[in-house]
Design a protein around this motif. Structure first.
Motif, PDB file in Angstrom:
ATOM      1  N   ASN A 242      73.835  64.932  33.143  1.00 14.90           N
ATOM      2  CA  ASN A 242      72.899  63.866  32.798  1.00 14.90           C
ATOM      3  C   ASN A 242      71.848  64.479  31.859  1.00 14.90           C
ATOM      4  O   ASN A 242      70.978  65.221  32.291  1.00 14.90           O
ATOM      5  CB  ASN A 242      72.253  63.318  34.074  1.00 14.90           C
ATOM      6  N   ARG A 243      71.971  64.165  30.570  1.00 20.29           N
ATOM      7  CA  ARG A 243      71.080  64.811  29.585  1.00 20.29           C
ATOM      8  C   ARG A 243      69.610  64.458  29.813  1.00 20.29           C
ATOM      9  O   ARG A 243      68.715  65.173  29.403  1.00 20.29           O
ATOM     10  CB  ARG A 243      71.492  64.426  28.159  1.00 20.29           C
ATOM     11  N   LEU A 244      69.388  63.325  30.447  1.00 21.86           N
ATOM     12  CA  LEU A 244      68.006  62.892  30.667  1.00 21.86           C
ATOM     13  C   LEU A 244      67.337  63.721  31.779  1.00 21.86           C
ATOM     14  O   LEU A 244      66.110  63.760  31.875  1.00 21.86           O
ATOM     15  CB  LEU A 244      68.008  61.407  31.040  1.00 21.86           C
ATOM     16  N   ALA A 245      68.160  64.384  32.592  1.00 19.03           N
ATOM     17  CA  ALA A 245      67.619  65.118  33.746  1.00 19.03           C
ATOM     18  C   ALA A 245      66.634  66.197  33.315  1.00 19.03           C
ATOM     19  O   ALA A 245      65.665  66.476  34.022  1.00 19.03           O
ATOM     20  CB  ALA A 245      68.770  65.726  34.546  1.00 19.03           C
ATOM     21  N   LYS A 246      66.862  66.794  32.153  1.00 19.42           N
ATOM     22  CA  LYS A 246      65.969  67.883  31.721  1.00 19.42           C
ATOM     23  C   LYS A 246      64.586  67.359  31.325  1.00 19.42           C
ATOM     24  O   LYS A 246      63.667  68.154  31.112  1.00 19.42           O
ATOM     25  CB  LYS A 246      66.602  68.667  30.559  1.00 19.42           C
ATOM     26  N   SER A 247      64.440  66.052  31.254  1.00 20.24           N
ATOM     27  CA  SER A 247      63.127  65.476  30.918  1.00 20.24           C
ATOM     28  C   SER A 247      62.180  65.446  32.113  1.00 20.24           C
ATOM     29  O   SER A 247      60.981  65.245  31.953  1.00 20.24           O
ATOM     30  CB  SER A 247      63.294  64.041  30.400  1.00 20.24           C
ATOM     31  N   VAL A 248      62.735  65.599  33.314  1.00 21.76           N
ATOM     32  CA  VAL A 248      61.872  65.638  34.502  1.00 21.76           C
ATOM     33  C   VAL A 248      61.434  67.081  34.706  1.00 21.76           C
ATOM     34  O   VAL A 248      62.260  67.959  34.927  1.00 21.76           O
ATOM     35  CB  VAL A 248      62.620  65.117  35.751  1.00 21.76           C
ATOM     36  N   VAL A 249      60.137  67.314  34.584  1.00 25.12           N
ATOM     37  CA  VAL A 249      59.622  68.679  34.606  1.00 25.12           C
ATOM     38  C   VAL A 249      58.467  68.769  35.612  1.00 25.12           C
ATOM     39  O   VAL A 249      57.945  67.749  36.076  1.00 25.12           O
ATOM     40  CB  VAL A 249      59.116  69.096  33.207  1.00 25.12           C
TER      41      VAL A 249
ATOM     42  N   LYS B  57      97.730  52.547  40.058  1.00 30.53           N
ATOM     43  CA  LYS B  57      97.270  53.752  39.371  1.00 30.53           C
ATOM     44  C   LYS B  57      95.841  54.078  39.811  1.00 30.53           C
ATOM     45  O   LYS B  57      94.982  53.205  39.852  1.00 30.53           O
ATOM     46  CB  LYS B  57      97.317  53.492  37.872  1.00 30.53           C
TER      47      LYS B  57
ATOM     48  N   ARG C 274      56.782  65.172  36.472  1.00 33.50           N
ATOM     49  CA  ARG C 274      56.256  64.729  35.184  1.00 33.50           C
ATOM     50  C   ARG C 274      57.436  64.467  34.263  1.00 33.50           C
ATOM     51  O   ARG C 274      58.537  64.974  34.478  1.00 33.50           O
ATOM     52  CB  ARG C 274      55.339  65.811  34.613  1.00 33.50           C
TER      53      ARG C 274
ATOM     54  N   VAL D 272      86.510  56.530  35.529  1.00 32.90           N
ATOM     55  CA  VAL D 272      87.308  55.906  34.470  1.00 32.90           C
ATOM     56  C   VAL D 272      88.570  55.338  35.099  1.00 32.90           C
ATOM     57  O   VAL D 272      89.357  56.076  35.700  1.00 32.90           O
ATOM     58  CB  VAL D 272      87.691  56.911  33.362  1.00 32.90           C
TER      59      VAL D 272
ATOM     60  N   GLY E  16      92.093  55.978  39.537  1.00 39.57           N
ATOM     61  CA  GLY E  16      91.189  56.282  38.437  1.00 39.57           C
ATOM     62  C   GLY E  16      90.829  57.754  38.400  1.00 39.57           C
ATOM     63  O   GLY E  16      91.200  58.532  39.271  1.00 39.57           O
ATOM     64  N   ASN E  17      90.106  58.113  37.374  1.00 41.02           N
ATOM     65  CA  ASN E  17      89.647  59.483  37.217  1.00 41.02           C
ATOM     66  C   ASN E  17      88.140  59.505  37.494  1.00 41.02           C
ATOM     67  O   ASN E  17      87.392  58.747  36.889  1.00 41.02           O
ATOM     68  CB  ASN E  17      89.966  59.930  35.783  1.00 41.02           C
ATOM     69  N   THR E  18      87.716  60.358  38.412  1.00 43.38           N
ATOM     70  CA  THR E  18      86.296  60.450  38.756  1.00 43.38           C
ATOM     71  C   THR E  18      85.821  61.878  38.508  1.00 43.38           C
ATOM     72  O   THR E  18      86.492  62.821  38.923  1.00 43.38           O
ATOM     73  CB  THR E  18      86.091  60.107  40.246  1.00 43.38           C
ATOM     74  N   PHE E  19      84.711  62.023  37.822  1.00 47.79           N
ATOM     75  CA  PHE E  19      84.244  63.385  37.550  1.00 47.79           C
ATOM     76  C   PHE E  19      82.723  63.436  37.453  1.00 47.79           C
ATOM     77  O   PHE E  19      82.065  62.436  37.174  1.00 47.79           O
ATOM     78  CB  PHE E  19      84.876  63.918  36.254  1.00 47.79           C
ATOM     79  N   LYS E  20      82.197  64.647  37.688  1.00 43.79           N
ATOM     80  CA  LYS E  20      80.762  64.858  37.537  1.00 43.79           C
ATOM     81  C   LYS E  20      80.466  65.131  36.065  1.00 43.79           C
ATOM     82  O   LYS E  20      81.330  65.638  35.349  1.00 43.79           O
ATOM     83  CB  LYS E  20      80.310  66.045  38.388  1.00 43.79           C
ATOM     84  N   TYR E  21      79.263  64.807  35.651  1.00 40.59           N
ATOM     85  CA  TYR E  21      78.922  65.040  34.244  1.00 40.59           C
ATOM     86  C   TYR E  21      77.451  65.405  34.140  1.00 40.59           C
ATOM     87  O   TYR E  21      76.666  65.156  35.060  1.00 40.59           O
ATOM     88  CB  TYR E  21      79.235  63.796  33.403  1.00 40.59           C
TER      89      TYR E  21
ATOM     90  N   PHE F 256      81.025  59.883  37.213  1.00 42.92           N
ATOM     91  CA  PHE F 256      81.544  58.973  36.194  1.00 42.92           C
ATOM     92  C   PHE F 256      82.964  58.572  36.603  1.00 42.92           C
ATOM     93  O   PHE F 256      83.750  59.408  37.038  1.00 42.92           O
ATOM     94  CB  PHE F 256      81.574  59.688  34.837  1.00 42.92           C
TER      95      PHE F 256
ATOM     96  N   ALA G 271      66.791  59.555  35.117  1.00 46.82           N
ATOM     97  CA  ALA G 271      66.796  61.003  34.932  1.00 46.82           C
ATOM     98  C   ALA G 271      67.294  61.713  36.191  1.00 46.82           C
ATOM     99  O   ALA G 271      67.800  62.825  36.127  1.00 46.82           O
ATOM    100  CB  ALA G 271      65.398  61.486  34.571  1.00 46.82           C
TER     101      ALA G 271
END
Lengths: 199, 155
Positions: free
Chosen positions: B11-18, B2, A8, A143, B4-9, A141, A135
């Motif tokens: 995802n603020r939207l993930a908390k919307s899936v409930v 050169k 949901r 860069v 690149g820089n790769t990193f995990k972050y 990411f 979501a």
């Protein structure tokens, strides 16, 4: 593990930024998100308005940008945002929405740093599916000097044959020497067709 | 070169899936469709305003008779708005015809070429598909197929 069919969406606490090229499209998109239960929606018709929202401390959970803005300023907005290292919004999921895409815009859409592009018309069904998809986004990411945004590779097949990978975790397609003796045919058969042991 | 820089972050939207609370897909779609209905009339009016401008530009381009960069660009912008809005309120085929017009104009712009009859046939298609209920589905499909053929023939 959550079954996808049962998932949901609760967007009641989400803050969404919408940047569209005309009022009618902005209103449609706004209504879709109101219907999804979003209470905090910032609707912008110009780049200046959107950049003001970004720079004045509002933390967005989702940003939707129109590809069809005059002069391709929507792409520029995304590119600049992804480079704002001091701004937390640079990591926010960004969805581009696009009508007809001129050939000159295809590479810009790919390279500006958005999470993905959705074709107009924007219907509730399309938007719900894409928001759900965003979501669940787990790409890293990236860069570099020429790109900032989510990894454009959705699958990790490694670099193309004959090309050396540019990342420390790129696995070479070339096989090394065997680490031990060859498996026997019966070992291979057992691996491919495991049988329940009779106890 | 050169790297690149790769990193995990996060995802603020993930908390919307409930799994509890929020809306199921069916609930969200029903609610959104109701909300969208509130802008039906102004959107249809906006589509018609853009169609009117497209027809006027068609006349203008016919008068000019040659490659008119500004006129074509405005035609593209108006048609692209119809692409964006047509499918939301049951005018999806109108949106597809507008998409074909965008494709045609885009090819003209790339090749610095113009063919008035190709534009006019698209305008005729738009007029027909603005009232889809007046025409059988088979006819509408043939019209769209014809428009696509016209647009993609410009190479």
């Amino acid at each position: 593990m959550t079954d996808r069919a049962e998932a949901r969406l609760n967007l009641s606490k989400a803050t969404v930024l919408l940047l569209q090229n005309n009022q009618a499209e902005l209103d449609i998109l706004g209504q879709v998100f109101i219907g999804f239960g979003v209470k905090a929606i910032r609707k912008c018709l110009t780049l200046t308005e959107a950049e003001d929202c970004i720079k004045h401390g509002i933390l967005f959970d989702l940003i939707i940008v129109d590809c069809d803005m005059a002069g391709g300023v929507g792409f520029d907005f995304v590119t600049r945002l992804r480079r704002m290292e001091e701004n937390e919004n640079r990591l926010t999921p960004i969805m581009l929405v696009s009508g007809h895409t001129a050939p000159s815009s295809i590479a810009r859409a790919r390279d500006c740093g958005a999470n993905f592009v959705v074709a107009k018309p924007i219907t509730p069904k399309t938007m719900f599916d894409r928001v759900m998809w965003l979501a669940r986004e787990t790409r890293q990411f990236v860069v570099t000097e020429t790109y900032a945004g989510p990894d454009r590779r959705h699958k990790t097949f490694g670099p193309p044959a004959g090309i050396k990978g540019r990342r420390h975790d790129d696995v070479s397609a070339k096989l090394g020497k065997a680490g031990g003796p060859d498996m026997s045919q019966s070992d291979i058969d057992a691996l491919l067709n495991p049988k329940r042991a009779a106890l | 070169m050169k790297t690149g820089n790769t990193f995990k972050y996060e995802n603020r939207l993930a908390k919307s899936v409930v799994t509890r609370g929020g809306m199921s897909a069916a609930e969200a779609l029903s609610s959104a469709q109701q909300a969208v209905e509130l802008v039906r009339d102004p959107t249809i009016a906006e589509i018609d305003a853009n169609l009117k401008e497209i027809y006027a530009l068609g006349d203008q381009l016919k008068t000019v008779g040659g490659f008119d960069e500004a006129g074509l660009q405005q035609l593209y912008i108006c048609a692209n708005r119809v692409v964006a809005m047509g499918g939301v309120f049951g005018l999806g085929e109108l949106g597809q015809a507008a998409y074909s017009l965008c494709e045609l104009v885009s090819r003209f712009q790339t090749l610095q070429r113009f063919h008035g009859q190709m534009v006019q046939v698209h305008l005729d298609g738009l007029r027909l598909l603005r009232t889809p209920g007046d025409h059988p589905a088979a006819i509408r499909e043939q019209v769209l197929a014809g428009l696509r053929q016209v647009a993609t023939s410009v190479v």
